[in-house]
Design an enzyme around this catalytic site. Structure first.
Site, short mmCIF file in Angstrom:
data_model
loop_
_atom_site.label_atom_id
_atom_site.label_comp_id
_atom_site.label_asym_id
_atom_site.label_seq_id
_atom_site.Cartn_x
_atom_site.Cartn_y
_atom_site.Cartn_z
NE ARG B 20 -3.87 -2.05 1.77
CZ ARG B 20 -4.13 -3.32 2.04
NH1 ARG B 20 -3.33 -4.01 2.80
NH2 ARG B 20 -5.19 -3.89 1.54
CB THR B 21 0.91 4.25 -2.03
OG1 THR B 21 0.00 3.54 -2.81
CG2 THR B 21 2.22 4.42 -2.71
CG LEU B 22 0.34 4.17 3.92
CD1 LEU B 22 0.74 3.55 5.25
CD2 LEU B 22 -1.12 4.55 3.95
CG ASP B 23 5.28 7.89 2.22
OD1 ASP B 23 6.08 6.95 2.32
OD2 ASP B 23 4.81 8.51 3.18
CG ASP B 123 -4.08 1.57 -1.77
OD1 ASP B 123 -4.43 0.79 -2.68
OD2 ASP B 123 -3.14 2.38 -1.89
#
Lengths: 255, 243
Positions: B20-23, B123
């Site tokens: 998952r992308t958190l940035d 996400d």
């Protein structure tokens, strides 16, 4: 006709025919005629939409479908099967755009739809599509037109026809000089052909559907604008009247 | 690239690949919008920042979808994905053949639901989106963000614009009221973008303005704003105010 060898699409006859596919062609032959013309500047679709009742809204149950901004489709045969094919084609066009950031070229869409249709001739638990599908539009290489049979065979055409009066329609189409014809004129010719091959005795009620992809529509697939449609229909009815006053030449029975 | 403390170790085991992308990576700064009598003006610069690096200077952050305008702050790749997705939706609507397309409010709602759904899956699409449109003589201006928050207002400003531009925009609303003209609206938006260029370090002086009116959406070519740098303190470089 194919006793014993025709129960499943996975069975060949002794001389190498697959009867189920041929029976699918019969479904096409029983449907209203659909034609398409590839002109010098675009593509025109016309279909004889046979209707059951005068109570039906004229715009409903469209037989001409839009597959993408620049591509249209018309089919002869089982209408629900045609809708399935159209939905698949739309998904193919959409995924191509997502992947390549470009509108799908018509020959590539033709390949994908042909492969899809052919797949349904491989199994005994799903029947072949009962439609001949005509796909056309304008891409970077100009106007293009393809017709796909229930077997999955497809060819590129300048003019093609499918359905009850396909033979008679083809004869009429061959009289046109498609390389020089513009879409504006082709719309009139297409209407005349549909009215010409329509058999009034067998199916009294029918609607004409006309669509095009050409510079006037910004190379997008749209129904022909109302004023041109009315003119085309009027010209077709005129031509019918002239033919019937000459004799019964205008209503050639199909063999 | 930018370190943070949000790496959620409870979501996946150390041996699992990152899922998952958190940035956000390449980001856009503020989008500013104001509603006036006959429509809406929206403005944004064309910078894609890579942290503090002004990496991509010609990134369009305003996108027209028929009669709806969408402006994006935050992660540019997520914004581009959202636009691609909405364009595919529009092609589907075109294929229906009845000329009916989702309007601004419907798209605002649709995006809000999607953003909220992504947030709940840990996400998020890391954006603040401005949705503006004009249909049946009704203007619409709203915001959707990475949390799934949705609101409608007569002025919208994302990012630093929320701090620096919002007071200017609100003052204009108080001053001119619902009969604000296009010139008055454009003036306050230009001033806001100028202030943002002076004060927000993640901006570039290349601004696009969009007009959303009954005639549809029109996004201007990018242009520069006139700025003034001849302040004595800048030139002299020391802190003493000259006599």
């Amino acid at each position: 006709i194919g006793t014993g060898y025709d129960l499943s699409a996975t069975t060949y006859s002794p001389i190498g025919r697959v009867f189920q596919i041929e029976y699918a062609q019969k479904a096409v032959e029983n449907s209203g005629t659909a034609i398409a013309l590839r002109c010098s500047d675009g593509v025109v679709f016309a279909v004889e939409k046979i209707i059951q009742s005068k109570m039906l809204e004229p715009d409903s149950n469209r037989r001409i479908q839009t597959l993408d901004k620049h591509i249209g489709m018309v089919a002869a045969g089982l209408v629900p099967d045609a809708r399935q094919i159209a939905n698949r084609a739309r998904r193919e066009a959409s995924s191509y755009k997502d992947f390549y950031d470009d509108s799908i070229p018509i020959r590539i869409l033709n390949e994908r739809v042909s492969a899809f249709i052919q797949m349904y001739t491989l199994y005994s638990h799903i029947r072949p599509f009962g439609c001949t599908t005509i796909i056309g539009g304008v891409d970077r290489k100009g106007p293009q037109l393809y017709m796909i049979e229930p077997s999955g065979i497809s060819w590129g055409y300048f003019g093609c026809a499918a359905g009850k009066a396909a033979q008679a329609a083809k004869t009429e189409i061959e009289k046109l000089d498609l390389k020089k014809l513009t879409c504006r004129d082709a719309v009139i010719e297409a209407a005349k052909i549909i009215y010409g091959v329509h058999d009034d005795l067998k199916d009294r009620l029918f609607d004409l559907e006309l669509s095009w992809v050409c510079p006037h529509s910004n190379n997008e697939h749209q129904l022909v604008p109302k004023d041109l449609f009315d003119r085309a229909e009027a010209a077709a009815k005129e031509a019918q009247k002239e033919d019937s006053s000459e004799g019964s030449e205008g209503e050639d029975a199909q063999t | 690239c930018i370190p943070n403390n949000y790496n959620n170790i409870t979501i996946s085991a150390p041996s699992d690949p990152t899922k998952r992308t958190l940035d956000p990576y390449v980001t856009g700064t503020s989008v500013v919008a104001i509603r006036y009598k006959d429509g809406i003006i929206v403005a944004a610069d064309t910078l894609g920042s890579y942290g503090s690096l002004a990496r991509y200077r010609e990134v369009p952050r305003l996108s027209a979808l028929g009669d709806v305008l969408i402006g994006g702050s935050g992660d540019i790749s997520d914004f581009q994905y959202i636009i691609r997705d909405l364009e595919a939706l529009r092609t589907q609507e075109y294929c229906h053949g009845d000329g009916v397309y989702l309007g601004a409010r419907e798209i605002w709602s649709f995006l809000g639901r999607r953003m909220y759904q992504r947030r709940n899956s840990f996400d998020p699409l890391w954006n603040q989106l401005v949705v503006a449109g004009f249909r049946n003589n009704q203007p619409f201006l709203g915001l959707v963000d990475l949390h799934g928050t949705q609101y409608e207002d007569v002025t919208i400003a994302t990012g630093y614009g929320g701090h620096l531009a919002r007071p200017l925009l609100r003052n204009a609303i108080d001053k001119y009221g619902p009969n604000m003209t296009r010139d008055q609206a454009l003036e306050v938006v230009e001033t806001s973008m100028k202030v943002l260029f002076y004060r927000d370090c993640r901006t570039v002086n290349r601004i696009q303005f969009a007009d959303v009116t009954a005639a549809g959406v029109k996004i201007s070519e990018p242009r520069e704003l006139e700025t003034y740098w001849e302040f004595q303190q800048f030139i002299r470089g020391d802190r003493k105010i000259p006599q």
